[in-house]
Design a protein around this motif. Structure first.
Motif, mmCIF file in Angstrom:
data_model
loop_
_atom_site.group_PDB
_atom_site.id
_atom_site.type_symbol
_atom_site.label_atom_id
_atom_site.label_comp_id
_atom_site.label_asym_id
_atom_site.label_seq_id
_atom_site.Cartn_x
_atom_site.Cartn_y
_atom_site.Cartn_z
ATOM 1 N N GLU A 104 0.831 -1.206 0.000
ATOM 2 C CA GLU A 104 0.000 0.000 0.000
ATOM 3 C C GLU A 104 0.868 1.260 0.000
ATOM 4 O O GLU A 104 0.581 2.233 -0.708
ATOM 5 C CB GLU A 104 -0.923 -0.002 1.227
ATOM 6 C CG GLU A 104 -2.102 -0.946 1.117
ATOM 7 C CD GLU A 104 -3.087 -0.736 2.249
ATOM 8 O OE1 GLU A 104 -2.657 -0.664 3.418
ATOM 9 O OE2 GLU A 104 -4.295 -0.646 1.963
ATOM 10 N N ASN A 107 2.413 1.705 -3.380
ATOM 11 C CA ASN A 107 1.400 2.171 -4.324
ATOM 12 C C ASN A 107 1.165 3.675 -4.172
ATOM 13 O O ASN A 107 0.957 4.394 -5.155
ATOM 14 C CB ASN A 107 0.098 1.409 -4.108
ATOM 15 C CG ASN A 107 -0.905 1.649 -5.221
ATOM 16 O OD1 ASN A 107 -0.535 1.895 -6.362
ATOM 17 N ND2 ASN A 107 -2.189 1.585 -4.887
ATOM 18 N N ALA A 108 1.231 4.151 -2.924
ATOM 19 C CA ALA A 108 1.027 5.581 -2.674
ATOM 20 C C ALA A 108 2.219 6.410 -3.144
ATOM 21 O O ALA A 108 2.061 7.545 -3.619
ATOM 22 C CB ALA A 108 0.777 5.812 -1.183
ATOM 23 N N TYR A 112 3.149 5.751 -10.589
ATOM 24 C CA TYR A 112 2.198 5.100 -11.483
ATOM 25 C C TYR A 112 1.368 4.128 -10.633
ATOM 26 O O TYR A 112 1.814 3.633 -9.597
ATOM 27 C CB TYR A 112 2.930 4.335 -12.596
ATOM 28 C CG TYR A 112 4.314 3.893 -12.191
ATOM 29 C CD1 TYR A 112 4.498 2.794 -11.339
ATOM 30 C CD2 TYR A 112 5.441 4.585 -12.621
ATOM 31 C CE1 TYR A 112 5.761 2.399 -10.936
ATOM 32 C CE2 TYR A 112 6.701 4.193 -12.222
ATOM 33 C CZ TYR A 112 6.862 3.100 -11.373
ATOM 34 O OH TYR A 112 8.104 2.716 -10.970
ATOM 35 N N PRO A 113 0.127 3.884 -11.039
ATOM 36 C CA PRO A 113 -0.745 3.002 -10.243
ATOM 37 C C PRO A 113 -0.265 1.549 -10.298
ATOM 38 O O PRO A 113 0.220 1.083 -11.333
ATOM 39 C CB PRO A 113 -2.109 3.164 -10.916
ATOM 40 C CG PRO A 113 -1.798 3.577 -12.316
ATOM 41 C CD PRO A 113 -0.552 4.422 -12.228
ATOM 42 N N ASP A 115 -1.056 -2.643 -9.327
ATOM 43 C CA ASP A 115 -2.088 -3.650 -9.085
ATOM 44 C C ASP A 115 -1.414 -4.835 -8.413
ATOM 45 O O ASP A 115 -0.335 -5.277 -8.836
ATOM 46 C CB ASP A 115 -2.734 -4.079 -10.405
ATOM 47 C CG ASP A 115 -3.869 -5.074 -10.176
ATOM 48 O OD1 ASP A 115 -4.486 -5.027 -9.092
ATOM 49 O OD2 ASP A 115 -4.112 -5.906 -11.066
#
Length: 222
Positions: A104, A107-108, A112-113, A115
């Motif tokens: 997490e 990801n933050a 870039y996003p 998955d």
């Protein structure tokens, strides 16, 4: 367990209390029968008769012999996973939580996003850490470990070895025999020449004229 072949007069009775040794003195015959047996163990057709051959293993390449092939590692991971879910539930849950928290945060912070799967299996952890059996050992040590693994993880009915007597000495052979007896797993040796019969061996020689000669030495237990 009984092993028969259309070319042999008598069947082989396979039991962990003694060692079957089949000596095939004709080189071409030795290769042909060993190859046929190996093929049948691997699911191909052949003339050996035994209902449990697919539950057996055969070893012939001692230079590349490993106890870390894919099938064995899969069984190892399943066994370790059972231990984790029974004895280390809290530790495993904590690791899952920490990894999920790390993902997490990544990801933050990433530009870039991302998955990702919110949960992972212990097997993925074992693979990621390259968990495997220690193979930094002699051939006999790896063979002894292989016997234990075959009995406990793979549930093998019999282990066949081709020309095993040419690569380990008599003392090591007796150690292997004793370990197999302790693990209650039968051993069956296929050799291309006759060597001294060791305690607990039941030897059948198929000579160059295809005559069958039986030799047995069982004056004391392995």
């Amino acid at each position: 367990m009984k092993l028969s072949h259309f070319d042999f007069e008598e069947p082989f009775y396979i039991d962990s209390s003694y060692i079957n040794v089949l000596v095939l003195e004709n080189p071409s015959s030795m290769y042909a029968y060993a190859k046929e047996l190996s093929d049948q163990i691997n699911g191909k057709a052949g003339r050996f008769i035994c209902d449990e051959l697919k539950s057996c293993l055969i070893v012939s390449d001692y230079l590349n012999f490993t106890i870390n092939d894919k099938k064995i590692l899969t069984k190892l991971y399943q066994s370790l996973y059972a231990i984790v879910t029974e004895d280390y539930v809290l530790e495993y849950a904590d690791i899952q939580s920490r990894i999920f928290s790390l993902l997490e945060n990544l990801n933050a912070d990433a530009q870039y996003p991302l998955d990702y799967t919110p949960e992972f299996q212990a097997v993925d952890l074992f693979k990621g850490c390259s968990v495997k059996f220690d193979e930094d050992a002699t051939l006999i040590e790896r063979l002894v470990a292989f016997v234990k693994i075959s009995a406990s993880l793979l549930k093998v009915k019999c282990l066949f070895f081709v020309n095993l007597k040419t690569v380990i000495n008599e003392f090591d052979l007796q150690c292997l025999y004793k370990e197999a007896q302790l693990e209650d797993i039968p051993l069956f040796l296929i050799e291309n020449k006759f060597m001294e019969t060791l305690t607990g061996e039941k030897v059948k020689i198929i000579d160059t004229d295809f005559c069958e000669i039986a030799i047995e030495r069982d004056e004391k237990k392995l």
